[in-house]
Design an enzyme around this catalytic site. Sequence first.
Site, short mmCIF file in Angstrom:
data_model
loop_
_atom_site.label_atom_id
_atom_site.label_comp_id
_atom_site.label_asym_id
_atom_site.label_seq_id
_atom_site.Cartn_x
_atom_site.Cartn_y
_atom_site.Cartn_z
N GLY A 301 -4.81 -43.30 12.68
CA GLY A 301 -4.23 -42.06 12.19
C GLY A 301 -3.05 -41.64 13.04
O GLY A 301 -3.21 -41.36 14.23
N GLY A 303 -1.11 -38.90 12.58
CA GLY A 303 -0.74 -37.51 12.33
C GLY A 303 -0.64 -36.74 13.63
O GLY A 303 -0.41 -37.32 14.70
N VAL A 304 -0.83 -35.44 13.55
CA VAL A 304 -0.69 -34.59 14.73
C VAL A 304 -1.68 -34.98 15.82
O VAL A 304 -1.30 -35.19 16.98
CB VAL A 304 -0.88 -33.10 14.35
CG1 VAL A 304 -0.83 -32.23 15.60
CG2 VAL A 304 0.18 -32.67 13.35
N GLY A 388 -8.04 -36.82 10.05
CA GLY A 388 -8.09 -35.51 9.42
C GLY A 388 -9.43 -34.82 9.56
O GLY A 388 -10.37 -35.32 10.19
N ALA A 435 -4.56 -23.18 13.36
CA ALA A 435 -5.24 -22.02 13.97
C ALA A 435 -4.49 -20.73 13.67
O ALA A 435 -5.11 -19.71 13.34
CB ALA A 435 -5.36 -22.23 15.47
N HIS A 558 22.81 -17.52 27.40
CA HIS A 558 23.36 -18.82 27.83
C HIS A 558 23.09 -19.00 29.32
O HIS A 558 23.28 -18.07 30.10
CB HIS A 558 24.86 -18.85 27.56
CG HIS A 558 25.53 -20.10 28.10
ND1 HIS A 558 25.47 -21.30 27.44
CD2 HIS A 558 26.25 -20.30 29.23
CE1 HIS A 558 26.15 -22.20 28.13
NE2 HIS A 558 26.63 -21.62 29.22
#
Length: 584
Positions: A301, A303-304, A388, A435, A558
């Site tokens: 997986g 993903g995140v 997942g 969340a 800046h």
Amino acid sequence: MAYEVIMPKAGSEMEEGEIVQWLKNEGDEVKVGEPILEIVTDKVNMEVEAEESGTLLKIVHKAGEVVPVVETIAWIGEPGEEVPSAGGSDEEPKEEPKEEVKEEVLPKSVSKPSEEEAPKRERKGDYDVVVIGGGPAGYVAAIRAAQLGGKVAVVENSVVGGTCLNRGCIPTKTYLHNAEIIYNIKEAEERGIKLVNDAFSVDMKQTVKVKNDVVKKLTGGISGLFRSYGIKLFNGLGTITKDKKVLVNGGEETIDADKIILAGGSEVRMLDLPGLDSKRVLTSDTILDLEELPKRLVIVGGGVIGTEFGQAFSAFGSKVTILEGAERLLSVLDKDLSDVVAKKFKKEGIDIIANARFAGIEEKGDEIKVKVEGQDDIVADYLLLSVGRVPNLSALGEVELKKTERGALAVNEYMQTSDPDIYAPGDVNGQLMLAHAAFKMGERAAEHAMGLNKKVTLNSIPSAVYTFPEVATVGLTEEKAKKSYDIKVGRFNFAGNGRALGSNNAEGFVKVVMDTKYHEILGVHIVGPSAAEIINEAVTIIETEMTVDDVLEAMHGHPTYSEALYEAFADCLDRSIHLPKKNK
């Protein structure tokens, strides 16, 4: 030929606007770009500019009228030109009887304070609200209901804080901070910092301890909040009976409340494949307690969850291989962003196998063979399954509620289920498993349960991936925006940002997707330093329906990383000072 002035759609959620005042009268000459009236929406005031030059022939709707978006409000054309009949008749509009005095239009940039006090209600049960689950949706719902004067109970089977605090967001960030320290050590010498001994090692037992200490402080903090608001905490598994009572541990205690907020969260999604019952197969729940560092780690997986753990353990010293079923890592994100992360991973020695078909494992002693269709087995010490999460509906008990096609609980915009006395915010409804999305859903569920009517909108919910470089996004991707809008994209690379260069953090860019008609901001996508922090500014900008022109009126300090965001907004209008002139 006369052209119509319409009520602009000055935001993705705008349905109507009120005319504050006309800046021009019928018969006045107007020029392209000249403000001709001022309107107010539920969020902002704005001036509407003429899109053609000519004479203001007819004002169809006067000051004080509320007009739906894209309805004709005036006509501009040549002097004496007839106005099409579709523009409205010459009769004065009939005023509808008013039941109450019309609210005064607030000055520009001033919004009306929100109504926070809940209507007084008579409690029928022992509690106004009982919340099942103490995770992000649940604990926020409980506290919000208590703030509104409710007597509240919470049933939690484990430790308050849910997946986020105990096994997800917070623990993984402690690991990723360790990885960041390692990156800083590695780049020290090239920045002129001499280390006596370049070697380092990761003590996983201490790493786990630090993680546990952080978790304990945060979960203890939530328990303290419950006490301060008088929220009663029941430890055990909560389930709902047919008569809508909540049982704790099957009947040890029974809670009678007027409203039930079911916030059971989610659990790891498992696969039915050979060998996955092995102790060498980890999930995002169990890998955080691993006290040895794997020499070889395969992650299923990309993903995140997979990318964050993959980069952390790679920095610690593991040889990491990621198997991703889609054609690229982080496939739900804008492709330009995921490409930057993939390039970084490959540079660090992380192997990425895209379009992979994982087929299970075979365990042999202290190692496993990972099966991938059409490829040789991959030998590893551990496998992390990160494919997942699925809604945890164990609290349903005896009640039957309508579900979505994907098995989550169906809810309306107030988080009510098919039973209006039962709410389901957070992961249990499967809408957006984040969340902070759960926070908002829990808050709105509690408010509605206590008598307020605030809808949940998820259009401007951000998401982030805490890799190096970080990734953060809100709104529509470029690919999706093209399907519904005429767009222009502004972009600014962190390589042109002074602080990023000075900090060795010049990878990545900011991308802004803009609607060309009203300069509405449709999406913001960032890959680079502090992306997860900078995106919050973009969220506020989108939520308050500021246009690109509005954003460019505000100054940024800046040198800061967020100047790249400003420059990307400016690039939408070809006004970025720090980009070369474009050839048109």
